[in-house]
Write a protein that holds these residues in place. Sequence first.
Motif, mmCIF file in Angstrom:
data_model
loop_
_atom_site.group_PDB
_atom_site.id
_atom_site.type_symbol
_atom_site.label_atom_id
_atom_site.label_comp_id
_atom_site.label_asym_id
_atom_site.label_seq_id
_atom_site.Cartn_x
_atom_site.Cartn_y
_atom_site.Cartn_z
ATOM 1 N N LEU A 161 12.600 70.320 53.771
ATOM 2 C CA LEU A 161 13.612 71.254 54.249
ATOM 3 C C LEU A 161 14.333 70.750 55.490
ATOM 4 N N THR A 162 13.849 69.667 56.088
ATOM 5 C CA THR A 162 14.497 69.093 57.265
ATOM 6 C C THR A 162 15.410 67.934 56.890
ATOM 7 N N THR A 163 14.928 67.006 56.084
ATOM 8 C CA THR A 163 15.721 65.820 55.734
ATOM 9 C C THR A 163 16.568 66.025 54.488
ATOM 10 N N GLY A 164 16.248 67.027 53.675
ATOM 11 C CA GLY A 164 16.965 67.252 52.430
ATOM 12 C C GLY A 164 16.501 66.391 51.273
ATOM 13 N N LEU A 165 15.487 65.555 51.492
ATOM 14 C CA LEU A 165 14.966 64.705 50.424
ATOM 15 C C LEU A 165 14.056 65.491 49.493
ATOM 16 N N GLU A 166 14.005 65.059 48.239
ATOM 17 C CA GLU A 166 13.021 65.622 47.328
ATOM 18 C C GLU A 166 11.623 65.177 47.746
ATOM 19 N N ASN A 167 10.662 66.063 47.607
ATOM 20 C CA ASN A 167 9.280 65.758 47.971
ATOM 21 C C ASN A 167 8.445 65.589 46.707
ATOM 22 N N ARG A 183 5.917 61.181 50.808
ATOM 23 C CA ARG A 183 5.303 62.478 50.512
ATOM 24 C C ARG A 183 5.040 63.209 51.817
ATOM 25 N N GLY A 184 5.664 64.349 51.970
ATOM 26 C CA GLY A 184 5.428 65.165 53.151
ATOM 27 C C GLY A 184 4.333 66.177 52.889
ATOM 28 N N GLY A 185 3.482 66.398 53.876
ATOM 29 C CA GLY A 185 2.368 67.325 53.722
ATOM 30 C C GLY A 185 2.772 68.780 53.896
ATOM 31 N N HIS A 186 1.891 69.655 53.466
ATOM 32 C CA HIS A 186 2.089 71.104 53.560
ATOM 33 C C HIS A 186 1.208 71.638 54.684
ATOM 34 N N ASP A 243 6.658 71.876 49.359
ATOM 35 C CA ASP A 243 7.719 71.779 50.353
ATOM 36 C C ASP A 243 7.135 71.321 51.684
ATOM 37 N N THR A 244 7.970 70.715 52.515
ATOM 38 C CA THR A 244 7.545 70.236 53.825
ATOM 39 C C THR A 244 8.700 70.327 54.794
ATOM 40 N N ARG A 245 8.392 70.179 56.093
ATOM 41 C CA ARG A 245 9.453 70.195 57.116
ATOM 42 C C ARG A 245 9.439 68.928 57.975
ATOM 43 N N GLY A 246 8.647 67.943 57.619
ATOM 44 C CA GLY A 246 8.547 66.746 58.442
ATOM 45 C C GLY A 246 9.893 66.076 58.636
ATOM 46 N N GLY A 247 10.221 65.708 59.888
ATOM 47 C CA GLY A 247 11.539 65.173 60.185
ATOM 48 C C GLY A 247 11.621 63.659 60.182
ATOM 49 N N LEU A 248 10.506 62.970 60.057
ATOM 50 C CA LEU A 248 10.521 61.504 60.150
ATOM 51 C C LEU A 248 10.932 60.875 58.822
ATOM 52 N N ASN A 249 11.950 60.011 58.872
ATOM 53 C CA ASN A 249 12.344 59.238 57.686
ATOM 54 C C ASN A 249 12.759 57.830 58.091
ATOM 55 N N SER A 281 4.618 47.318 52.300
ATOM 56 C CA SER A 281 4.859 48.764 52.266
ATOM 57 C C SER A 281 5.408 49.218 53.607
ATOM 58 N N PHE A 282 6.486 49.991 53.566
ATOM 59 C CA PHE A 282 7.013 50.675 54.744
ATOM 60 C C PHE A 282 6.915 52.172 54.459
ATOM 61 N N THR A 283 6.402 52.915 55.421
ATOM 62 C CA THR A 283 6.200 54.336 55.147
ATOM 63 C C THR A 283 6.309 55.155 56.427
ATOM 64 N N PRO A 284 7.040 56.280 56.408
ATOM 65 C CA PRO A 284 7.051 57.206 57.542
ATOM 66 C C PRO A 284 6.069 58.350 57.284
ATOM 67 N N ILE A 285 5.124 58.549 58.184
ATOM 68 C CA ILE A 285 4.114 59.601 58.019
ATOM 69 C C ILE A 285 4.281 60.610 59.145
ATOM 70 N N ASP A 286 4.624 61.832 58.773
ATOM 71 C CA ASP A 286 4.781 62.918 59.740
ATOM 72 C C ASP A 286 3.537 63.794 59.652
ATOM 73 N N PHE A 287 2.571 63.544 60.543
ATOM 74 C CA PHE A 287 1.270 64.188 60.440
ATOM 75 C C PHE A 287 1.366 65.710 60.529
ATOM 76 N N ASP A 288 2.139 66.220 61.482
ATOM 77 C CA ASP A 288 2.159 67.676 61.661
ATOM 78 C C ASP A 288 3.175 68.360 60.771
ATOM 79 N N ALA A 289 3.981 67.574 59.998
ATOM 80 C CA ALA A 289 4.909 68.110 59.005
ATOM 81 C C ALA A 289 5.905 69.105 59.598
ATOM 82 N N LEU A 290 6.403 68.787 60.799
ATOM 83 C CA LEU A 290 7.412 69.611 61.461
ATOM 84 C C LEU A 290 8.519 68.701 62.008
ATOM 85 N N PRO A 291 9.715 69.270 62.292
ATOM 86 C CA PRO A 291 10.850 68.430 62.690
ATOM 87 C C PRO A 291 10.675 67.710 64.021
#
Length: 776
Positions: A224-230, A267-270, A288-294, A330-340
Amino acid sequence: MRSIRILAASLLCGAATTAFIAAPAQAQSDDDPIAEAAPADDDNIIIVTARRREERLLDVPVAVSALSGEELSQRGALDITDVGQTVPNVTLEASRATNSTLSAFIRGIGQQDPVSGFEQGVGIYLDDVYLNRPQAAVLDIYDVERIEVLRGPQGTLYGRNTIGGAVKYVTRRLPQETALKVRATYGTYDQAEGVITASTPLGDLARIGGSFARLSRGGFGDNLTTGLENYNKDIWAGRASLELGGYGEPVFIRVQGDYTKDKSNPRGGHRLIPGLNSGAPVLDNVFDTRGGLNDPEQDVESYGVSLHAEVELGDALTFRSISAWRKDDSFTPIDFDALPAVDLDVPGAYFNEQISQEFQLVWDDGGPFSGLLGFYYLDAKADTLFDVRIFTTFPGLTAFTQANVDTETYAIFGDFTYDLTEQFSLSVGGRYTWDERSAEILRQNFLGGGSPIFGGAGVPFGGPSTNFDGSREFKKFTPRASISFKPTPDHNIYASYSKGFKGGGFDPRGVGANAPAAIPGAPTDAEVADFLSFAPEEVDSYEIGYKGSIGILNIAAAAFYADYTDVQIPGSVACQVAGLPTFCGVVSNAGKATFKGLELEANARFPGGFGLAGSLGYIDAQYDEYITNIGNTPTDVADFRVVQNTPEFTGSITASYETPVGPGDLYFGTTLSYRSKTSQFEIPNPFLDQDGFALLDASVVYTAPGDRWSVGVYGRNLFDKEYKTSGYTFVATDPVTGAIVNGANGFPIPTLGPEGTLTAFYGNPRQVFATVTFTY
């Protein structure tokens, strides 16, 4: 360059040795001892290579499950994790925040931490090539001959990191005639897949062919933050092979390459609790997730090449050479707390490369004695880089970690069987391993933004909290022995013992500055090395079993007992270093565990086309000793710890019916699988742990005469069960019991970041798809 030189030498050595030995061999044998294993004419006979030689599944004194490509296709299996639904005491899952990194556990032993320095407890093999790292190990199922799952330590024949077992992914060999197969799939969530497999002979002795796959699916939810499909899927993959000989010739050579490009979104966490600072509510849709890191954008690329050569040196002796080089990035953004907010945002990168060479001599003259001698070499590099950005907690603060861990290992091994009588046979084997682990670990704080490695504008702040360069050597002998009694050729009662060994290493997230020191605050290099290192773990496993064929019924049963010592427990916790908030690696050899269990697999084919197959696994897995430091005092907390990713009960039942319809055949099948309560970590967590659940799958497939075409409709997780597979936690717990500590607001107290991190990832929801296949 060093790896490339070794690869070239290995390939040339394998090819030259093959050519030299094969040159005088011109005669053509009646049988093809190196043709790919497949079901024999009798449907009750299945051939496997669990002991690195072709045998009836019934004859192997090891708990093995074999799933054919046809069976996987009928069930609509999508990737290697689906195998875990029907094999007892096995967990195969995509790791946290990824589509392609594998977490594998067999009989309580495994590893879910993918950073360099930690190694799998379950060996994954692609056409007899060991995959040293879990990245890119979630293998999609296409062009597969069969998948074998070997349960229990396989250290003699498969090496030091098969302490829990091994999973073998075996692709099809090329046919002698020109062949073409096209498969197209469309389903819910915009699932769209296409696979083209083609091959053709090049003269009488050579064949060339390959497969190309496009595998895609829309997301199960949205960011819901980046607009990407999860939870979407975006993969291009392919394999190509050149084969020489085989099919009755005394020489077989196969050069194979594979490539996979995974551009799926992260994959963003819930979040399982509201934001404790922002007040962000828990989302209704678990996907759904809200993580802002991409940043960096998710990107996984893996590829490899192998040369497999087999030469008959006589009527009874066969020489094999398996040379391989593999690489994945592998390159990956991990947003642990799943917030913006930028807090517990972790951009990461994994770079892995390996080269391996294996030689085998196999003796089998049809007499009472058979066996195998082998040599194995592996040179592997695993580099992990990541930021931990905690800007909300401390503006602009980033903890950067770079951990480069190299492994060089040699092994000699052998496995021999002697038939004492027509009914009794004895097997013994052993492997001696030389293992060297080298590590370069750097931890450095940056202020003003992320580290430059990930495009940040931060500048170094203070000296490194870890700046380590060291190595350790490990040597181990892992024996195996079994005795089998066959009252008739269709019944096998066996007892076995095997030892497993997983190498030690260095904590890639360890903070050297925190090492206990004779001079407080000034640890020596030796004190840092001792603090960061952990020892190998070992298991002694005992098993008794029965395999038999009774008319329409095939059955396999096993009981096992295992002593597990120096158990490696990796992890990370919130801490302070030089007065700044950060995280610290907490890796230890926790102590001892005992595993006891039972396994049952059976299948029956009834008159009239009805079939019934089932599996049941039970395991009593518990820690006998679990030592952790509480206030610098070693404390045994075994009574409050559990074995992760190991449900007490696993089971499945598959009912099927096949009947002629018109000129073709119609197949109906349905599978109900069950897993009891599962803990994601050693410390039970009521938010993340998954209660027992069942999944229902079904399929209907019509196949035209001669397999010229088929159409199938498949349903996965038809009840749309919502279930957790993994997660993250950074909240306060009681150091002894592990119970979560709540604050005055009634929610858990965060330990890193202001929002509280209890984030879960989920298994796939209900999916329905149709597949059309054409074969020429």
